[in-house]
Design a protein around this motif. Structure first.
Motif, PDB file in Angstrom:
ATOM      1  N   ASP A 134      42.710  30.796  41.317  1.00  0.00           N
ATOM      2  CA  ASP A 134      43.273  30.764  42.666  1.00  0.00           C
ATOM      3  C   ASP A 134      44.317  29.648  42.732  1.00  0.00           C
ATOM      4  O   ASP A 134      43.966  28.460  42.747  1.00  0.00           O
ATOM      5  CB  ASP A 134      42.172  30.518  43.694  1.00  0.00           C
ATOM      6  N   ARG A 163      39.216  39.586  42.437  1.00  0.00           N
ATOM      7  CA  ARG A 163      39.855  38.326  42.035  1.00  0.00           C
ATOM      8  C   ARG A 163      39.669  37.259  43.106  1.00  0.00           C
ATOM      9  O   ARG A 163      39.458  36.090  42.792  1.00  0.00           O
ATOM     10  CB  ARG A 163      41.331  38.551  41.760  1.00  0.00           C
ATOM     11  N   ASN A 164      39.739  37.645  44.368  1.00  0.00           N
ATOM     12  CA  ASN A 164      39.557  36.661  45.438  1.00  0.00           C
ATOM     13  C   ASN A 164      38.095  36.289  45.650  1.00  0.00           C
ATOM     14  O   ASN A 164      37.808  35.319  46.347  1.00  0.00           O
ATOM     15  CB  ASN A 164      40.153  37.201  46.739  1.00  0.00           C
ATOM     16  N   THR A 183      34.698  39.419  50.936  1.00  0.00           N
ATOM     17  CA  THR A 183      36.111  39.616  50.629  1.00  0.00           C
ATOM     18  C   THR A 183      36.610  40.968  51.117  1.00  0.00           C
ATOM     19  O   THR A 183      37.748  41.087  51.586  1.00  0.00           O
ATOM     20  CB  THR A 183      36.344  39.487  49.113  1.00  0.00           C
ATOM     21  N   HIS A 223      42.447  43.232  43.867  1.00  0.00           N
ATOM     22  CA  HIS A 223      42.616  42.447  45.089  1.00  0.00           C
ATOM     23  C   HIS A 223      41.301  41.786  45.535  1.00  0.00           C
ATOM     24  O   HIS A 223      41.258  40.574  45.737  1.00  0.00           O
ATOM     25  CB  HIS A 223      43.169  43.341  46.208  1.00  0.00           C
TER      26      HIS A 223
END
Length: 303
Positions: A296, A221-222, A195, A218
């Motif tokens: 997501d 979370r992804n 990521t 950022h």
């Protein structure tokens, strides 16, 4: 509907497999009930009384019907007790142990994996991955007794066995959660490294955001989707590992109930315990799918 169908196939498959394996296990339940020196007439009468003279598929159908109606009883006369009340007592204990182990694993693995990814190639990265490798390499049947020796016998800080208070939960949950923490930290590191190479992370850094904001808000979370996948799959591993851990610490959960039932050749309780394990695993994997859409929004739009 696809999830319902796949879950049904998993449950039916587990029941079929355990029923077939029970018929292949050496030993006769009648010997447990009457002894090997009993008369053949008495053995055959008892076999008919408990339904062991029927083929395995007929026994499975009887089990399914009794389980659904709540009338399922243990296979051993003369004191045949209902199985579901025993499961109702043991299941919360196993879920308590599993959830505590999962929380310990997450509390250790997430900071460890994120720190290793944020400081790739440094001493922090090497130390974190060294701890992860050590955690994977330590078997539970060895780690549990070692924790008992150190914290219960030498230091006298924690009890050895039982489930009377939260102190009894510490050693078995640490034993069960250590291996998962080690694997999960490596998975977190890999997901975070992937990521952190994405363009949106570069843009966030170019905007002058604080490194901690970029890392957690950022990037982390992804990176959650593969981590959630591992957690959902490893829940079943924790349930299976709880069988050994419960035996080591005399924890009165589903694992102890299953092992005791196998020793007594109590086929009904064995089938019921495996069925409940399977249902729990299927339910957790379904909840994991739901969690994807919360983490997501792109997953929600694709589905």
């Amino acid at each position: 509907m696809r999830r319902v169908v796949s879950a049904s196939i998993a449950v039916v498959g587990a029941l079929l497999l355990v029923s077939l394996f029970l018929n292949l296990v050496p030993g006769d339940p009648i010997d447990v009930m009457l002894g090997e020196q009993s008369a053949e007439v008495d053995r055959e009468a008892l076999r008919r009384a408990v339904g062991l003279d029927q083929p395995w598929y007929a026994q499975l159908w009887t089990f399914t019907k009794d389980f659904a109606t709540g009338e399922l009883r243990t296979s051993l006369p003369p004191f045949q007790k209902k199985v579901l009340p025993a499961i109702g007592v043991a299941l919360p204990k196993t879920l308590q142990l599993t959830v505590a182990s999962l929380l310990i694993a997450v509390a250790i693995a997430i900071p460890l994996g994120v720190a290793a990814a944020a400081r790739k190639g440094t001493a922090v990265d090497s130390a974190a991955m060294g701890v992860a490798v050590a955690g994977v390499a330590l078997p539970r049947f060895w780690l549990g007794p070692m924790l008992i020796i150190v914290f219960a016998l030498w230091l006298d800080w924690l009890p050895v066995s039982g489930a009377e208070s939260w102190r009894h939960l510490v050693l078995p949950s640490v034993t069960l959660g250590t291996a998962l923490a080690a694997f999960l930290s490596r998975m977190t590191r890999a997901a975070m490294l992937e990521t952190l190479r994405e363009d949106f992370v570069t843009v966030a850094r170019a905007k002058g955001l604080h490194p901690r904001v970029v890392l957690w808000k950022h990037a982390f979370r992804n990176a959650l989707l593969p981590i959630l996948t591992v957690l959902g799959l490893e829940f079943g591993t924790l349930l299976g590992g709880a069988i050994v851990t419960e035996k080591v610490f005399a924890w009165p959960g589903m694992g102890t109930l299953l092992l005791n039932s196998i020793e007594r050749r109590d086929y009904n309780t064995v089938r019921a315990t495996v069925l409940v394990f399977t249902l729990c695993y299927v339910l957790v994997n379904t909840l994991t799918d739901v969690a994807y859409t919360l983490v997501d929004p792109r997953v929600r739009r694709r589905s």
